[in-house]
Design an enzyme around this catalytic site. Structure first.
Site, PDB file in Angstrom:
ATOM      1  N   GLU A  43     -24.063 -28.292  24.162  1.00  0.00           N
ATOM      2  CA  GLU A  43     -23.362 -29.320  24.943  1.00  0.00           C
ATOM      3  C   GLU A  43     -22.862 -30.402  23.990  1.00  0.00           C
ATOM      4  OE1 GLU A  43     -24.489 -33.009  27.893  1.00  0.00           O
ATOM      5  OE2 GLU A  43     -25.656 -31.152  28.125  1.00  0.00           O
ATOM      6  N   THR A  73     -21.340 -35.698  28.774  1.00  0.00           N
ATOM      7  CA  THR A  73     -20.951 -37.095  28.993  1.00  0.00           C
ATOM      8  C   THR A  73     -19.495 -37.174  29.459  1.00  0.00           C
ATOM      9  OG1 THR A  73     -22.411 -37.597  27.118  1.00  0.00           O
ATOM     10  CG2 THR A  73     -21.267 -39.437  28.123  1.00  0.00           C
ATOM     11  N   LYS A 133     -28.302 -31.455  37.061  1.00  0.00           N
ATOM     12  CA  LYS A 133     -29.058 -32.038  35.954  1.00  0.00           C
ATOM     13  C   LYS A 133     -29.942 -33.159  36.481  1.00  0.00           C
ATOM     14  CE  LYS A 133     -27.155 -34.821  32.790  1.00  0.00           C
ATOM     15  NZ  LYS A 133     -26.473 -35.309  31.564  1.00  0.00           N
TER      16      LYS A 133
END
Length: 217
Positions: A43, A73, A133
């Site tokens: 990621e 993000t 998440k």
């Protein structure tokens, strides 16, 4: 089919390396070290400089599914589109965004939003998120996973924030589907010690394999 295949690969990998380097070189080398150590799901957070370029380069250097490169993000639809066009196979956010969810659905890209409350999770599920998440996971602890399994028995959860090698088993024992690991994995990259990052990645891979092996007994 592409989305289904990606989701299956994310679940199978178990541990996603979350990279937040201070420079393009640091982040890129840390990603390569993680892959060498056996963590093939990466990621790339968009707090790292030139994250989109790193995504493109990693996809070029590890073709045909050798690595699964995603973006992290991601706070808005514009960033999500940049990431997807760069080749990101999945998109992760620290919070839930309706516009990012809709864009990822349009491109058939898995969207993994950060949630903490049951209301957040229900909203994300209603917008098509296949993996949620739990973030920041350190605040709520592994027991939160098992508690959420009550009202959401079929939800795929990704614990991120505070996951370490020492508590990895606790998270999986409580029912997390996958984990995201950042600082405890990649901290040596700050000092240019990418060999240690690779060793850390191997330690996480070995521990996850051991957890999986024990769960099948």
């Amino acid at each position: 089919m592409q989305k289904i295949d990606t989701l299956s690969k994310i679940r199978d990998t178990g541990v996603v390396a979350v990279l937040r380097g201070d420079s393009k070189e640091e982040t890129s080398k840390a990603a390569v070290a993680c892959i060498k150590g056996g963590l093939n799901a990466i990621e790339l957070t968009f707090t790292a400089p030139h994250a989109d370029e790193i995504i493109e380069e990693l996809n070029r250097d590890y073709p045909n599914g050798q690595a699964l490169i995603g973006a992290g993000t991601v706070l808005d639809a514009s960033t999500a589109r940049i990431a997807i066009l760069a080749g990101a196979k999945f998109v992760v956010s620290p919070s839930f965004s309706k516009v990012v969810a809709k864009l990822c659905n349009l491109y058939s890209i898995p969207y993994i939003p950060g949630c903490m409350t049951p209301s957040d999770i229900q909203t994300a599920l209603s917008y098509g998120s296949d993996i949620i998440k739990l973030f920041p996971a350190a605040i709520v602890g592994p027991e939160m996973i098992s508690e959420l399994r009550g009202p959401f028995p079929n939800v795929n959860l990704m614990a991120t924030g505070g996951v370490t090698l020492a508590n990895l088993k606790d998270w999986f024992d409580n029912g997390t589907t996958i984990v995201g690991v950042g600082g405890s994995l990649t901290a040596p990259a700050k000092d240019g010690d990418f060999a240690q990052v690779a060793k850390n990645a191997k330690a996480y891979r070995d521990e996850f394999n051991q957890i999986q092996s024990e769960s099948l007994r």
